[in-house]
Enzyme design. Structure first.
Site, short mmCIF file in Angstrom:
data_model
loop_
_atom_site.label_atom_id
_atom_site.label_comp_id
_atom_site.label_asym_id
_atom_site.label_seq_id
_atom_site.Cartn_x
_atom_site.Cartn_y
_atom_site.Cartn_z
N THR A 558 -1.23 -34.08 -3.15
CA THR A 558 -0.90 -32.99 -4.06
C THR A 558 -2.17 -32.21 -4.41
O THR A 558 -3.28 -32.60 -4.05
CB THR A 558 -0.27 -33.51 -5.36
OG1 THR A 558 -1.30 -34.11 -6.17
CG2 THR A 558 0.81 -34.53 -5.08
N GLU A 609 -12.38 -38.90 1.52
CA GLU A 609 -13.11 -38.22 2.60
C GLU A 609 -12.65 -36.78 2.79
O GLU A 609 -13.46 -35.87 3.01
CB GLU A 609 -12.95 -38.99 3.91
CG GLU A 609 -13.64 -38.37 5.12
CD GLU A 609 -15.15 -38.47 5.04
OE1 GLU A 609 -15.79 -37.43 4.77
OE2 GLU A 609 -15.68 -39.57 5.25
N VAL A 612 -13.86 -33.02 1.05
CA VAL A 612 -14.87 -32.09 1.54
C VAL A 612 -14.80 -32.06 3.06
O VAL A 612 -14.98 -33.09 3.71
CB VAL A 612 -16.29 -32.51 1.11
CG1 VAL A 612 -17.33 -31.51 1.64
CG2 VAL A 612 -16.39 -32.62 -0.40
N ALA A 614 -12.10 -31.42 4.98
CA ALA A 614 -10.80 -31.80 5.54
C ALA A 614 -10.97 -33.05 6.41
O ALA A 614 -11.28 -34.13 5.89
CB ALA A 614 -10.18 -30.65 6.32
N GLU A 670 -4.51 -21.19 -0.79
CA GLU A 670 -3.43 -21.61 -1.67
C GLU A 670 -2.44 -20.45 -1.82
O GLU A 670 -2.77 -19.30 -1.48
CB GLU A 670 -4.00 -21.99 -3.04
CG GLU A 670 -4.93 -23.19 -3.03
CD GLU A 670 -4.23 -24.47 -2.60
OE1 GLU A 670 -3.04 -24.64 -2.92
OE2 GLU A 670 -4.88 -25.29 -1.93
N ASP A 681 -12.65 -24.20 -6.06
CA ASP A 681 -12.47 -25.23 -5.04
C ASP A 681 -13.82 -25.65 -4.45
O ASP A 681 -14.08 -26.83 -4.26
CB ASP A 681 -11.54 -24.69 -3.94
CG ASP A 681 -11.23 -25.75 -2.90
OD1 ASP A 681 -10.63 -26.78 -3.25
OD2 ASP A 681 -11.60 -25.55 -1.71
N LYS A 685 -16.04 -29.30 -4.57
CA LYS A 685 -16.59 -29.94 -3.37
C LYS A 685 -18.09 -30.20 -3.51
O LYS A 685 -18.57 -31.27 -3.10
CB LYS A 685 -16.30 -29.08 -2.14
CG LYS A 685 -14.82 -29.02 -1.79
CD LYS A 685 -14.56 -28.07 -0.62
CE LYS A 685 -13.07 -28.01 -0.29
NZ LYS A 685 -12.78 -27.06 0.80
N GLY A 800 -6.51 -26.31 7.13
CA GLY A 800 -5.32 -26.51 7.94
C GLY A 800 -4.70 -27.86 7.68
O GLY A 800 -5.40 -28.86 7.48
#
Length: 820
Positions: A558, A609, A612, A614, A670, A681, A685, A800
């Site tokens: 989420t 993990e 940061v 993906a 988003e 965001d 990170k 993605g």
């Protein structure tokens, strides 16, 4: 002679009696010499107890209960026999029940049912079932005779669980069978009598014992116990769904399993068969072609499993007697267990400290108060003189027993057992292991029994397939993609990695669904629509606690800001966390540290993990550098896939608004692009990167250069935002034109240096590693003590659902290797 025993489920009604009669007839035609023991019809013994209890309490409802028992027997006669045999049997059964009704009336009048009376009342179950079966067998041509076991098995007067006089009993049995060799003897199970003829019983499950007594006295070729399961299973199938039949058991293993709750075998059954080396077969009446379980002397197992079975006794208490008065004082243990024995309190497990300072033992919970009282009475003087403390009682426990003769041949069994328990947060209260190494017993909280049985069974019986139970919250793009990836890869993981991933819980903001047997990841939407219930964080947490499954992982896909508040409770349940949600790891530093502490304390993992980069190995790389002693001097990073896409494709003359719309269409941003364009965001990170690098950075300490004008950020909705953005196209156009004139490109860059973090829109030239970024690439550049001249660079797609879901998937697989 072959002795067979059929339990209550095998003779529960007319159809089942007809079924077993066909089995018997086939064997009679083979000239097998048979003796058959039968229990009361299924449910009758419990019904008799209930009826007598109600009569003793003055409740006239006993009459209706007794009438239901009569009706069950009469309906069975109607279903089995034709006239005139039917009328004869009906009359005899009715006459017998008239006696029972008179007996119950007497109990009702005096409002008392003594143990002696109860034994006589319970005898009506076996006597009537065997009488009816005998009549039916004779009607279909099976030469048979009804035998009342009270004439053969003699006991003392311990009503309820009488002790057998084997010398007298064996003589009576042998004499009877010498005189009745011409027919199959059908014997009542469970009941016996004292030497004066008073009816006694052998205890619940006593029909097995009756059969074993007969088999031992007759030196039988074999003893067959026919029940409603496929033999003795590796564990309780009602609790451990993947339990399976044990092909062979030694007598010792069978005795241990029966003592510790394996209900297929009644504990006293083994001894009479063992004394005469009579092999025992546990078979299924409803699956007669299945070989079941063999119990005997010469055991040769093909599977070579370390343990044979894992079983449990629920609802026990652990009593501890301790004090300096125990040390070096002979006879203390004798006094303790003698006073318990006098009051017929059974001790299930014993363990004692080598210092002799304490003795700890387990009893059934219902005996806790009595046991405490008699022990404190026995040691009253020592307690008064403070040499011994009052009895300490720990209640609401369960006893788990791991059993197997092969354990003594394999080192490290106990280590593997207790390691698995510890990794799943199961606290062991007490441990006992005999010198024979046949049994390791340990007490745990009763609430952990289900979890422990399944865990231990998986470790020792399904060690090739490592099961991970996954709870997934968040079923949007990332969550649904993860489910698809698991569905596609499930068979490969099971075959190649022996990793069995079970989705046992799914939830979104509206509905949740939990199923310990597993939810099909390919059809989760249909299952959720049909069976899901209203979702809430409290409901999710409660469901996980209730299932209490071993080797569990909570996956958060989420973007919810509040879900982090249930993370501590999840970790305290010994459930690992894999989260794609950046909120927890980037919130207050004290909260982040607490999550790491809880994970360490509960021997689980808190993995993030994908927060940061993906699916890129950014945090694991950084963590490896720090843990190996490298010093992080500076980190520079493009860590927004959406902003990377926007600035990689931004050229003079192209509207900035068009790029944002395209990124949104492709799912890189988003739903509200301002969540990405605000820099919040990226701030999360860089905070996470700094913390992994060893800096206690707070989010409000990060300097963020705004990318958008304030009016865009304050627009009332998305439509208004895009309209406002159009007003600033000249501003963004000037930025890109100025950069291109210098041969540079724009990058929204996060940096960390000397513990200070900032986010800025910068121009980078061709000599910068960030110059040639493409698509949604992230790039993280590490300048360290070891990587000074040439920095360490991690680069790849940073946005993605596929790559993010793959990163989460990799963490789940990683947890599989850690857990096991």
């Amino acid at each position: 002679m072959i002795v067979l025993k059929f339990g209550g489920s095998s003779v529960a009604n007319a159809e089942r009696i007809k079924h077993l009669a066909r089995l018997i007839k086939e064997r009679v035609l083979l000239d097998e010499e048979l003796c058959i023991v039968f229990s009361a019809m299924g449910g009758v013994t419990d019904a008799l107890i209930l009826s007598a209890s109600e009569a003793a309490s003055g409740n006239e409802g006993y009459l209706s209960k007794a009438e239901e028992i009569r009706k069950k027997h009469l309906e069975t006669v109607e279903g089995l026999l034709d006239s005139p045999a039917k009328e004869k049997v009906l009359a005899a059964v009715n006459q017998d029940f008239d006696v029972l009704f008179n007996l119950l009336k007497g109990v009702f009048l005096v409002q008392e049912a003594s143990p002696r009376t109860m034994d006589y009342i319970l005898s009506f179950g076996e006597r009537n079932s065997v009488y009816i079966i005998s009549a039916y067998f004779q009607s279909i041509g099976i030469p048979s005779a009804y035998v009342d076991a009270r004439n053969l098995i003699k006991t003392n007067k311990d009503f309820g669980k009488a002790q057998v006089n084997f010398k007298l009993t064996n003589d009576l049995i042998r004499t009877h069978f010498k005189q009745h060799e011409e027919s199959v003897q059908l014997v009542t199970g469970f009941i016996a009598s004292d030497v004066g003829g008073l009816t006694t019983t052998l205890g619940r499950g006593g029909s097995d014992y009756t059969a074993a007594i007969l088999a031992g006295a007759l030196d039988a070729t074999s003893l067959e116990i026919w029940t409603d399961v496929n033999g003795v299973l590796t564990s309780n199938p009602r609790v451990v769904k993947n339990a399976y039949t044990i092909a062979q058991l030694s007598y010792d293993e069978a005795m241990e399993l029966s003592h510790f709750g394996a209900k297929v075998i009644y504990p006293p059954t083994i001894q009479p068969a063992l004394s005469r080396s009579v092999p025992i077969y546990i078979r299924n009446t409803f699956n007669p072609g299945f070989k079941g379980t063999y119990i005997g002397k010469d055991i040769q197992r093909a599977d070579r499993k370390t343990i044979t079975g894992v079983t449990s006794i629920s609802d026990i208490s652990l009593l501890t007697l301790e004090g300096t008065g125990l040390i070096g004082k002979p006879g203390t243990a004798a006094r303790l267990f003698n006073c318990l024995g006098v009051h017929k309190i059974n001790v299930i497990m014993i363990t004692q400290a080598s210092s002799e300072h304490s003795i700890c033992f387990a009893v059934m919970s219902k005996e806790t108060k009595t046991a405490t009282r008699v022990i404190e009475a026995e040691f009253a003087k020592e307690i008064e003189n403070e040499q011994i403390k009052p009895v300490k009682a720990e209640t609401d426990l369960s006893l788990i027993a791991v059993i197997g003769e092969n354990m003594k041949k394999v080192p490290g069994v106990a280590g593997s057992l207790f390691k698995a328990l510890g990794q799943n947060g199961i606290n062991v209260v007490a441990i006992a292991q005999g010198s024979s190494e046949l049994n390791i017993s340990f007490a745990i909280r009763r609430s952990e029994e289900y979890k422990a049985l399944n865990l231990v069974h998986d470790v020792f019986f399904l060690s090739e397939n490592k099961r991970i139970n996954v709870y997934l919250v968040g079923l949007g793009l990332i969550g649904s993609t993860l489910l698809r990836q698991i569905a596609e890869q499930y068979k490969t993981l099971l075959h190649d990695k022996h990793l069995d991933l079970k989705i046992v819980g799914i939830a979104n903001s509206r509905k949740m669904l939990f199923d310990k047997s597993g939810i099909d990841p390919a059809n989760w939407q249909k299952a959720l629509d049909q069976h899901g219930v209203a979702s809430s964080f409290e409901g999710i947490l409660e469901a996980m606690k209730k299932l209490n499954l071993p080797n569990s992982v909570f996956v958060d896909c989420t973007a919810n800001l509040e879900i982090r508040h249930i993370y501590p409770n999840i970790l305290n349940q010994s459930i690992s966390i894999s989260t794609a949600n950046k909120v927890a790891a980037s919130s207050e530093y004290s909260f982040f540290v607490e999550l790491k502490r809880l994970a360490l304390r509960n021997n689980v993992k808190f993995l993030f993990e994908t927060n940061v980069g993906a699916g890129l190995p950014v945090l694991s790389t950084l963590s490896g550098l720090v843990e190996s002693g490298d010093h992080i001097q500076e980190i520079q990073a493009v860590i927004s896939g959406s902003l990377s896409f926007i600035f990689n494709n931004y050229k003079a003359g192209r509207p900035f608004k068009e790029l944002i719309l395209k990124a949104r269409e492709l799912g890189y941003t988003e739903p509200d692009p301002r969540d990405d364009l605000s820099g919040q965001d990226i701030k999360r990170k860089i905070v996470i990167l700094s913390r992994v690098a060893g800096y206690p950075l707070e989010a409000n300490e990060v300097h963020v250069e705004p990318l958008l004008p304030q009016s865009c950020m304050e627009a009332k909705d998305i439509e208004a935002f895009f309209k406002e953005l159009e007003k600033h196209e000249v501003y963004f156009g000037n930025l890109i034109e100025n950069a291109e004139r210098k041969g540079a490109k724009l990058r929204y860059l996060a940096s960390l240096k000397n513990g200070k973090a900032s986010i800025n829109l910068v121009e980078v030239r061709a000599d910068s590693p960030f110059f040639n970024l493409a698509r949604t690439d992230n790039m993280i550049v590490f300048h360290t003590s070891r990587y000074q001249e040439r920095p360490l660079i991690v680069q790849g797609p940073g946005a993605g659902s596929d790559v993010t879901a793959a990163g989460v998937f990799a963490e789940i697989i990683q947890l599989g290797s850690v857990i096991f």
